[in-house]
Motif scaffolding. Sequence first.
Motif, PDB file in Angstrom:
ATOM      1  N   LYS A  77       0.943  -1.329   0.108  1.00  0.00           N
ATOM      2  CA  LYS A  77      -0.053   0.017  -0.161  1.00  0.00           C
ATOM      3  C   LYS A  77       0.869   1.270   0.100  1.00  0.00           C
ATOM      4  CE  LYS A  77      -2.928  -0.269   3.275  1.00  0.00           C
ATOM      5  NZ  LYS A  77      -4.037   0.158   4.614  1.00  0.00           N
ATOM      6  N   GLY A  78       0.673   2.197  -0.982  1.00  0.00           N
ATOM      7  CA  GLY A  78       1.299   3.535  -0.911  1.00  0.00           C
ATOM      8  C   GLY A  78       0.606   4.759  -0.461  1.00  0.00           C
ATOM      9  N   ILE A  79       0.566   5.667  -1.070  1.00  0.00           N
ATOM     10  CA  ILE A  79      -0.038   6.952  -0.315  1.00  0.00           C
ATOM     11  C   ILE A  79      -1.402   7.030  -0.736  1.00  0.00           C
ATOM     12  CG2 ILE A  79       2.122   8.272  -0.610  1.00  0.00           C
ATOM     13  CD1 ILE A  79       0.608   9.525  -3.258  1.00  0.00           C
ATOM     14  N   GLN A  80      -2.238   7.749   0.140  1.00  0.00           N
ATOM     15  CA  GLN A  80      -3.751   7.781  -0.211  1.00  0.00           C
ATOM     16  C   GLN A  80      -3.989   8.831  -1.249  1.00  0.00           C
ATOM     17  OE1 GLN A  80      -6.023   9.333   3.401  1.00  0.00           O
ATOM     18  NE2 GLN A  80      -7.790   9.744   2.084  1.00  0.00           N
ATOM     19  N   VAL A  81      -4.982   8.320  -2.141  1.00  0.00           N
ATOM     20  CA  VAL A  81      -5.058   9.237  -3.413  1.00  0.00           C
ATOM     21  C   VAL A  81      -6.449   9.771  -3.268  1.00  0.00           C
ATOM     22  CG1 VAL A  81      -3.522   8.025  -4.766  1.00  0.00           C
ATOM     23  CG2 VAL A  81      -6.000   7.092  -4.568  1.00  0.00           C
ATOM     24  N   THR A  82      -7.530   9.032  -2.392  1.00  0.00           N
ATOM     25  CA  THR A  82      -8.842   9.640  -2.541  1.00  0.00           C
ATOM     26  C   THR A  82      -9.625   9.297  -1.306  1.00  0.00           C
ATOM     27  OG1 THR A  82     -10.985  10.318  -3.787  1.00  0.00           O
ATOM     28  CG2 THR A  82      -9.955   8.093  -4.107  1.00  0.00           C
ATOM     29  N   GLU A  83     -10.896   9.373  -1.199  1.00  0.00           N
ATOM     30  CA  GLU A  83     -11.632   8.904  -0.176  1.00  0.00           C
ATOM     31  C   GLU A  83     -13.195   8.821  -0.951  1.00  0.00           C
ATOM     32  OE1 GLU A  83     -13.078  11.449   3.244  1.00  0.00           O
ATOM     33  OE2 GLU A  83     -11.139  11.003   3.435  1.00  0.00           O
ATOM     34  N   ILE A  84     -13.924   7.845  -0.279  1.00  0.00           N
ATOM     35  CA  ILE A  84     -15.363   7.630  -0.940  1.00  0.00           C
ATOM     36  C   ILE A  84     -15.929   8.757  -0.192  1.00  0.00           C
ATOM     37  CG2 ILE A  84     -17.282   6.159  -0.741  1.00  0.00           C
ATOM     38  CD1 ILE A  84     -14.817   5.306  -2.613  1.00  0.00           C
ATOM     39  N   THR A  85     -16.886   9.786  -1.084  1.00  0.00           N
ATOM     40  CA  THR A  85     -17.863  10.878  -0.432  1.00  0.00           C
ATOM     41  C   THR A  85     -19.334  10.647  -0.780  1.00  0.00           C
ATOM     42  OG1 THR A  85     -17.244  11.829  -2.690  1.00  0.00           O
ATOM     43  CG2 THR A  85     -15.802  12.548  -1.041  1.00  0.00           C
ATOM     44  N   HIS A  86     -19.548   9.630  -1.563  1.00  0.00           N
ATOM     45  CA  HIS A  86     -21.080   9.539  -1.916  1.00  0.00           C
ATOM     46  C   HIS A  86     -21.187   7.826  -2.025  1.00  0.00           C
ATOM     47  CE1 HIS A  86     -24.299   9.503  -5.040  1.00  0.00           C
ATOM     48  NE2 HIS A  86     -24.797  10.037  -4.014  1.00  0.00           N
ATOM     49  N   GLN A  87     -22.275   7.557  -1.486  1.00  0.00           N
ATOM     50  CA  GLN A  87     -22.519   5.793  -1.845  1.00  0.00           C
ATOM     51  C   GLN A  87     -23.947   5.760  -2.618  1.00  0.00           C
ATOM     52  OE1 GLN A  87     -23.949   3.510   1.755  1.00  0.00           O
ATOM     53  NE2 GLN A  87     -22.093   2.367   1.002  1.00  0.00           N
ATOM     54  N   SER A  88     -24.104   5.142  -3.668  1.00  0.00           N
ATOM     55  CA  SER A  88     -25.173   4.901  -4.381  1.00  0.00           C
ATOM     56  C   SER A  88     -25.222   3.477  -5.251  1.00  0.00           C
ATOM     57  CB  SER A  88     -25.331   5.979  -5.440  1.00  0.00           C
ATOM     58  OG  SER A  88     -26.264   5.728  -6.198  1.00  0.00           O
ATOM     59  N   ASN A  89     -26.407   3.140  -5.331  1.00  0.00           N
ATOM     60  CA  ASN A  89     -26.667   1.859  -6.090  1.00  0.00           C
ATOM     61  C   ASN A  89     -27.158   2.158  -7.454  1.00  0.00           C
ATOM     62  OD1 ASN A  89     -25.749  -0.057  -4.434  1.00  0.00           O
ATOM     63  ND2 ASN A  89     -27.893   0.074  -3.189  1.00  0.00           N
ATOM     64  N   ASN A  90     -27.312   3.434  -7.658  1.00  0.00           N
ATOM     65  CA  ASN A  90     -27.742   4.176  -9.005  1.00  0.00           C
ATOM     66  C   ASN A  90     -26.542   4.568 -10.006  1.00  0.00           C
ATOM     67  OD1 ASN A  90     -28.645   5.273 -11.283  1.00  0.00           O
ATOM     68  ND2 ASN A  90     -29.873   6.891  -9.996  1.00  0.00           N
ATOM     69  N   GLY A  91     -26.150   3.257 -10.884  1.00  0.00           N
ATOM     70  CA  GLY A  91     -24.970   4.019 -11.731  1.00  0.00           C
ATOM     71  C   GLY A  91     -25.075   5.246 -12.495  1.00  0.00           C
ATOM     72  N   LYS A  92     -26.277   5.798 -12.686  1.00  0.00           N
ATOM     73  CA  LYS A  92     -26.398   6.952 -13.306  1.00  0.00           C
ATOM     74  C   LYS A  92     -25.915   7.965 -12.554  1.00  0.00           C
ATOM     75  CE  LYS A  92     -30.000   6.065 -16.655  1.00  0.00           C
ATOM     76  NZ  LYS A  92     -31.428   6.384 -17.034  1.00  0.00           N
ATOM     77  N   ALA A  93     -25.935   7.764 -11.009  1.00  0.00           N
ATOM     78  CA  ALA A  93     -25.526   8.821 -10.018  1.00  0.00           C
ATOM     79  C   ALA A  93     -24.196   8.845  -9.680  1.00  0.00           C
ATOM     80  CB  ALA A  93     -26.530   8.751  -8.857  1.00  0.00           C
ATOM     81  N   PHE A  94     -23.334   7.927 -10.359  1.00  0.00           N
ATOM     82  CA  PHE A  94     -22.143   7.821  -9.829  1.00  0.00           C
ATOM     83  C   PHE A  94     -21.221   9.062 -10.569  1.00  0.00           C
ATOM     84  CE2 PHE A  94     -19.833   3.844  -8.370  1.00  0.00           C
ATOM     85  CZ  PHE A  94     -21.091   3.465  -7.645  1.00  0.00           C
ATOM     86  N   ASN A  95     -20.175   9.758  -9.664  1.00  0.00           N
ATOM     87  CA  ASN A  95     -19.219  10.448 -10.173  1.00  0.00           C
ATOM     88  C   ASN A  95     -18.159  10.164  -9.343  1.00  0.00           C
ATOM     89  OD1 ASN A  95     -19.859  11.652  -7.667  1.00  0.00           O
ATOM     90  ND2 ASN A  95     -21.259  13.041  -8.585  1.00  0.00           N
ATOM     91  N   ASN A  96     -17.068  10.817  -9.407  1.00  0.00           N
ATOM     92  CA  ASN A  96     -15.780  10.515  -8.781  1.00  0.00           C
ATOM     93  C   ASN A  96     -15.952  10.761  -7.227  1.00  0.00           C
ATOM     94  OD1 ASN A  96     -13.809  10.431 -11.020  1.00  0.00           O
ATOM     95  ND2 ASN A  96     -13.934  12.391 -11.480  1.00  0.00           N
ATOM     96  N   GLY A  97     -15.657   9.602  -6.745  1.00  0.00           N
ATOM     97  CA  GLY A  97     -15.937   9.593  -5.036  1.00  0.00           C
ATOM     98  C   GLY A  97     -17.000   8.716  -4.886  1.00  0.00           C
TER      99      GLY A  97
END
Length: 135
Positions: A77-97
């Motif tokens: 494991k290296g450096i942290q690059v991001t974190e999860i900011t949103h949870q959804s089961n709707n694929g259309k609602a997906f964006n970065n995070g």
Amino acid sequence: MLKRMIIYVVICSFAFLNGCGKEPTKQISEQHIETKTIGNPTAQEVLRMDSNANIFMYKDTIYNAGVPWVDELKLTKGIQVTEITHQSNNGKAFNNGSANKLEVGTKIFRVKERNDILIAETGRGDIRFYQLVEG
């Protein structure tokens, strides 16, 4: 009479050759209409194929967990690059995070050995995610 016959043969040959030249153009045009653009899989496509997939989006690319050969690799494991900011089961609602199973706040890390694998650090242990790219 011979002159008329030659003119007739030339006109018929020209008409025949001209007609043959148009058909391939029409076929090429029809083939162009049927051409589809192929790109990286979207969250919607991945979830449509596997509703139980564990995915998240980072830098406009979907990452998927549960790839057996990825789970068998020896990785650091290296450096942290991001974190999860949103949870959804709707694929259309997906964006970065966005993720469908990882909790909001889950930290995502690079691995030192490869650029196409990220690791999510969870309370149940680390989960490896493989980058889904076309090609």
